[in-house]
Structure formats: structure tokens, C-alpha cells
Design a protein around this motif. Structure first.
Motif, PDB file in Angstrom:
ATOM      1  N   PRO A   1      -2.303  40.441  42.921  1.00 17.83           N
ATOM      2  CA  PRO A   1      -1.479  39.572  42.067  1.00 17.83           C
ATOM      3  C   PRO A   1      -0.083  39.367  42.645  1.00 17.83           C
ATOM      4  N   ASP A   2       0.485  38.228  42.280  1.00 17.18           N
ATOM      5  CA  ASP A   2       1.856  37.932  42.676  1.00 17.18           C
ATOM      6  C   ASP A   2       2.870  38.375  41.633  1.00 17.18           C
ATOM      7  N   ARG A   3       2.393  38.835  40.472  1.00 19.65           N
ATOM      8  CA  ARG A   3       3.300  39.208  39.404  1.00 19.65           C
ATOM      9  C   ARG A   3       3.020  40.621  38.904  1.00 19.65           C
ATOM     10  N   MET A   4       4.092  41.241  38.426  1.00 19.80           N
ATOM     11  CA  MET A   4       3.951  42.503  37.715  1.00 19.80           C
ATOM     12  C   MET A   4       3.329  42.233  36.349  1.00 19.80           C
ATOM     13  N   HIS A   5       2.520  43.201  35.871  1.00 18.88           N
ATOM     14  CA  HIS A   5       1.928  43.092  34.545  1.00 18.88           C
ATOM     15  C   HIS A   5       2.205  44.368  33.761  1.00 18.88           C
ATOM     16  N   TYR A   6       2.052  44.265  32.457  1.00 20.94           N
ATOM     17  CA  TYR A   6       2.298  45.427  31.615  1.00 20.94           C
ATOM     18  C   TYR A   6       1.345  45.398  30.431  1.00 20.94           C
ATOM     19  N   ALA A   7       1.192  46.545  29.790  1.00 16.76           N
ATOM     20  CA  ALA A   7       0.369  46.636  28.580  1.00 16.76           C
ATOM     21  C   ALA A   7       0.765  47.874  27.797  1.00 16.76           C
ATOM     22  N   LYS A   8       0.357  47.888  26.534  1.00 18.31           N
ATOM     23  CA  LYS A   8       0.624  49.033  25.675  1.00 18.31           C
ATOM     24  C   LYS A   8      -0.575  49.980  25.682  1.00 18.31           C
ATOM     25  N   PHE A   9      -0.278  51.266  25.782  1.00 15.53           N
ATOM     26  CA  PHE A   9      -1.297  52.307  25.786  1.00 15.53           C
ATOM     27  C   PHE A   9      -0.976  53.332  24.703  1.00 15.53           C
ATOM     28  N   GLY A  10      -2.002  54.019  24.256  1.00 15.95           N
ATOM     29  CA  GLY A  10      -1.819  55.095  23.311  1.00 15.95           C
ATOM     30  C   GLY A  10      -2.075  56.438  23.962  1.00 15.95           C
ATOM     31  N   VAL A  11      -1.312  57.450  23.563  1.00 15.63           N
ATOM     32  CA  VAL A  11      -1.472  58.787  24.115  1.00 15.63           C
ATOM     33  C   VAL A  11      -2.626  59.483  23.396  1.00 15.63           C
ATOM     34  N   ASP A  12      -3.630  59.917  24.181  1.00 15.41           N
ATOM     35  CA  ASP A  12      -4.758  60.666  23.617  1.00 15.41           C
ATOM     36  C   ASP A  12      -4.422  62.145  23.509  1.00 15.41           C
ATOM     37  N   ALA A  13      -3.849  62.698  24.590  1.00 16.89           N
ATOM     38  CA  ALA A  13      -3.492  64.115  24.604  1.00 16.89           C
ATOM     39  C   ALA A  13      -2.599  64.385  25.800  1.00 16.89           C
ATOM     40  N   ALA A  14      -1.728  65.379  25.657  1.00 17.33           N
ATOM     41  CA  ALA A  14      -0.866  65.815  26.755  1.00 17.33           C
ATOM     42  C   ALA A  14      -0.950  67.332  26.852  1.00 17.33           C
TER      43      ALA A  14
END
Length: 538
Positions: free
Chosen positions: A167-180
Motif C-alpha cells: 500500500p501507498d498509505r498508512m492504515h489504522y483500526a480499532k482493536f480490543g484487548v483480550d488479555a495481557a
């Protein structure tokens, strides 16, 4: 479900062939990792191009300081499928970083080579030093709190999409934390298109706290379900390497060369305070404000770790060369509001006296004019702020005038400079004072006054009392080398939550150092000054 994928698949996950550019689809790109990033958003995200030809690979990274990135160590490993071990020093493969360029077809942002790697041995994490500092781009803040199950984080990167190879562009998305747990955090996309793909290894995962971005991890591995070339994979979780529990280590590495980048011979005014955070949390060192001779103004953020050699973690340029700060004649920092943070009081060349109730990374806030241009304040030679009067709500302002007399104005945040108490008369000897500072030297309820004299002596007046010689305590003797101290400020530079009795000195050369915990017990004899000097520059 575990987000871990087999080690054998890891190699494919981080390698991007240089020949892959010919496989770009002509159809409009729809990012598996989410939406295309608008220009200027998440500008701290970096694209790494590692190696050339058949050995070329791509990763993502995050700018955490003007000259440092943090990313996955596996990006640089000889055989990522065998582990993430990386040798410290220059990268084996030529590596170029592009920062602040959401659209890679444009020429904005910064392109710089990576010249040094500092790996973290216990996890898939490495610091990457750039050949030059990045300007005009705000680094991501470091988070010190562990990701919580159910918490939302954003991920930004330059990896493959479901229909675009490079890709020529940066992309982003929202994620949820399952566990740390341990050194890792499991995350899963919040919608069907939120997946981490090849080229996203090292991509930052960060919180959005009202527009303030806080790094919590970098990508290590992903199932890549739905990414181009992995259409048959249905699993879409990912495993990130945590950064919150090693944020202090990241700071200590990234701040190694911070102070060396400035020519301290031209630091005209230095003042310390809790500008960028509340002092009451007991977890931070003081920040340092610097007005340079050419009009530049900088704010050095206090570090959160305990390494005495690196008391500051970042520099923020508040004003450029030629600004009004070249007209500042005296500067002091103090608590002038109820916000829990400090501000600045400035005596300007034209006699104006100003107070900024708050100063932070974004600049100067709530300027209040305490005296108009042409006022008698043009005769104020030295000023310092401190809690000299008992039960004061805000800091007092102590002034040494050109005629050698001294005055104190109590609770300046409320009463301005109208409530004056004269402490000494003219020609009482104080016209030989070179610098004055408020210091917590004796451990009393009020601040003490420290004076550095022309003859090299430095003395403390307990409780801020300048009347007579009663209680005067010697810190350095006559003829001491502090005659070469061009600027002195007092603060907490030793460790988070400490008292304000570390003395920082800018010498008349380019050197910069500080003396930690200067108390009566730290002065071994009348012939010697403070011990334990920590050399910061020089």
C-alpha cells in the motif's frame, strides 16, 4: 483463542519482497487493518524498509523521541522463525525509516537511516536510533499502565491489505484487548476488516486519551486472516509485545543523546518545574525550561525512571529562533494556579512582568500581565519563586533589585505583585549576588533562599530570610569553581518524588551537570562544595 501463529509462519509475516510492488491491484484499496489514515494523523508511525533486493523486508514502528523508534526485534533478526535475537549496534541490513508521511507517494515528513539497534533481550522489542533528529512531528507518549481486558486500542501501520500487496498509505483500526500477561498482550479487531497483516510487524498499539496517544505495545505476530495471500485463514487475532512495563527502559535509551544535541553555552535562562505533569503523583522528575540566546524556547520533560544520568526524556521546541524570548531578562518557575502544574514568571527587557500560569508541550498558557512595559520592574535584576511564607496557597516571588535591596511578593497567583514586603535595604551587600534560587535545603515547611555570590561562595538563608547573617549556611567557599556557573536552577532531578534540593549548573562552557540531594549532610567540610556531581554534558 490464542493469537499466536507458528514460528515457521513468522518469516512470511514480516518479509515483503522488493518485487512485490508489481503485484499492486488496480482496484481501490480497502485496508484489512481498517481505514486509510488522513494526512497528519498518527504521524509518529514509521515505515521501515530493511535491506535490498531479495532480502528486502518491511515493518512498521513508532517514534518515541526525536531520534528514536521502537519496533519489533524480529524485523531485524537473521531468521525470524528461529527467534527475535538481534545484535546491538548498527543493523546488518541497510534500514531506512519514513516518519510523518501517511501517503508514501508524497515528499512530506522525514526519511532517515537507522544507525543503531538497542534490543530488549526478554521480548520481541528493539529501539532503533535515527541518523538525525526528526523535527515537526510529535512522538507518541509512553504508557505506564498495563492494557486491561476489554480496553480499546488503535493500531496504525503500513502493512499489506486484503487487496493491496504494498500500500501507498498508512492504515489504522480499532482493536480490543483480550488479555495481557508477562511480556505480551493479545488483541482482536473490533470489526471484520481490522486485521494486522504482513508489513505491520512492529506497528504501534496505543490508547487515545482525548487526543493524547499513549503507546502500550508493538505488533509481534498475527494470524493475518483475510490479508492478501492469506484469504483462507479465518483467525484474525494478533500478539503484541508490551511496552508499558518497560517504558522506563525505553526512556533511558531514547534520552541518552538528548542533552548533547544542544549547545548549552547559549542557554540564557533555565528554570525547573512540574510543567508537564502533576507533582503530587510522586512518580516524575521535574521538567526544565530553557530560553536560548537566539530566542528559541525549549521544554525538557522530566523522566519517569531512576537513572541519574538521564533526568529528561524528551525535548519540545516551544518557540523558534528570533522569537520574543530573546527579550527575556529574568525567568523563574513556580506554582501560580490550582492546576497542580507549574508556570513561569518573566521580567522582560521593556520592564513588563508576565506570568504564564501553565506551560506544557504545546506552549505557554494563560499569560497574565503583572506590570506594564515601562514599569519599575525594569530595575528587577534577579527573581525567584518559592513557598517562602507559611500557609501560602501559591508560590511567592522574591526580587533582588538593581540597588541591592530585596522584596517579597506573597501569593503572586492571586494578588499579582501588589503585596510587597521589603526584606533588605539597598547597599546591604546583596548587589554582589549573581544568582538566587528557592531550595528545600533545611527540610522546613517553607522554602530556603540560595544565593551564589560573585566571589564563588554559595549560601543558604533558611526559610527565605535574608535579614542579617542569622542562619546563613555555607555551601561553597570563597574562590570555589562555581564562579564559572553561568546558570543555576534547583529542582528534583535525582529520582521521581524527591525534594527540590538537586542543583543543576550550566557552566560558562558547553558543560551541564547537577549535584543530587544537596543538604547539610552532603557538605563534608567548609573547604569543599557539594559532592556527587553528575555530568550530563561535557
Amino acid at each position: 483463542m490464542s493469537a499466536r501463529r507458528p514460528r515457521a509462519a513468522l518469516l512470511a509475516g514480516i518479509l515483503a519482497s522488493g518485487a512485490a510492488a508489481g503485484l499492486l491491484t488496480a482496484a481501490p484499496a480497502h485496508a484489512v487493518a481498517g481505514a486509510a489514515v488522513k494526512d497528519g494523523s498518527y504521524a509518529f508511525t514509521a515505515k521501515l524498509d530493511i535491506g535490498t533486493g531479495d532480502a528486502a523486508r518491511s515493518c512498521s514502528a513508532a517514534l518515541v523521541e526525536q531520534q528514536w523508534l521502537v519496533t519489533a526485534a524480529s524485523c531485524f533478526a537473521d531468521d525470524p522463525s528461529a527467534g527475535f535475537t538481534v545484535t546491538a549496534g548498527a543493523p546488518k541490513l541497510t534500514t531506512t525509516a519514513t516518519i510523518g508521511r501517511a501517503d508514501l507517494t508524497r515528499d512530506n515528513g522525514t526519511v532517515a537511516k537507522v544507525v543503531e539497534l538497542v534490543p530488549r533481550e526478554d521480548r520481541d522489542l528493539v529501539m532503533a536510533k535515527l541518523e538525525k533528529p526528526v523535527t515537526g512531528i510529535t512522538p507518541v507518549n509512553l504508557g505506564f499502565k498495563a492494557p486491561l481486558q476489554g480496553e480499546d486500542v488503535l493500531v496504525s501501520g503500513y502493512g499489506r491489505t486484503k487487496d493491496e500487496w504494498v500500500p501507498d498509505r498508512m492504515h489504522y483500526a480499532k482493536f480490543g484487548v483480550d488479555a495481557a500477561s508477562g511480556t505480551s498482550v493479545n488483541i482482536t479487531g473490533k470489526d471484520a476488516d481490522a486485521v494486522i497483516c504482513q508489513g505491520d510487524t512492529g506497528a504501534p498499539a496505543f490508547r487515545d486519551i482525548g487526543g493524547r496517544y499513549e503507546l502500550v505495545g508493538v505488533n509481534s505476530r498475527s494470524w493475518m486472516g483475510g490479508c492478501l495471500g492469506h484469504e483462507d485463514e479465518t483467525r484474525k487475532g494478533a500478539l503484541d509485545t508490551r511496552t508499558d512495563d518497560v517504558a522506563g527502559w525505553i526512556q533511558s535509551v531514547s534520552s541518552r543523546d538528548l542533552l548533547q544535541r544542544s549547545n548549552w553555552k547559549y542557554a540564557k535562562h533555565i528554570a525547573s518545574g512540574y510543567f508537564t505533569g502533576d507533582s503530587n503523583n510522586g512518580k516524575r522528575r521535574m521538567d526544565m525550561f530553557v530560553a536560548w540566546a537566539d530566542g528559541e524556547a525549549s521544554l525538557f520533560k522530566g523522566a519517569d525512571h531512576d537513572d541519574p544520568k538521564y533526568p529528561f526524556s524528551a525535548e519540545y521546541k516551544l518557540e523558534s529562533k528570533g522569537s520574543y524570548w530573546k527579550n527575556a531578562e529574568a525567568v523563574t518557575a513556580g506554582r501560580y494556579s490550582d492546576t497542580g502544574t507549574d508556570g513561569l514568571t518573566v521580567r522582560w527587557a521593556n520592564g513588563k512582568l508576565s506570568t504564564y500560569t501553565h506551560v506544557d508541550e504545546k506552549g505557554f498558557h494563560e499569560e497574565k500581565t503583572l506590570a506594564e512595559p515601562g514599569s519599575w520592574w525594569s530595575h528587577a535584576r534577579l527573581i525567584t519563586s518559592g513557598r517562602f511564607s507559611a500557609n501560602a496557597l501559591r508560590d511567592d516571588l522574591l526580587v533582588l533589585w538593581e540597588d541591592g535591596s530585596t522584596s517579597m511578593y506573597t501569593d503572586t497567583g492571586v494578588n499579582g505583585v501588589k503585596k510587597e514586603t521589603q526584606l533588605t535595604l539597598k547597599n546591604d551587600g546583596f548587589n554582589n549576588a549573581v544568582q538566587i534560587n528557592a531550595i528545600e535545603y533545611t527540610g522546613g515547611k517553607t522554602a530556603d533562599l540560595m544565593i551564589r555570590w560573585k566571589d564563588g561562595q554559595t549560601q543558604v538563608f533558611p526559610g527565605g530570610d535574608t535579614k542579617g547573617d542569622h542562619g546563613r549556611i555555607q555551601i561553597t567557599p570563597v574562590g570555589y569553581h562555581w564562579t564559572h556557573a553561568a546558570q543555576i536552577t534547583v529542582g528534583n532531578f535525582t529520582k521521581p518524588g524527591g525534594p527540590l534540593n538537586d542543583i543543576l549548573v550550566r557552566w560558562d562552557t558547553t558543560d551541564l551537570s547537577y549535584y543530587p540531594n544537596v543538604t547539610p549532610n552532603a557538605i563534608p567540610s567548609k573547604d569543599r562544595g557539594p559532592v556527587g556531581e553528575v555530568q550530563l554534558v561535557g
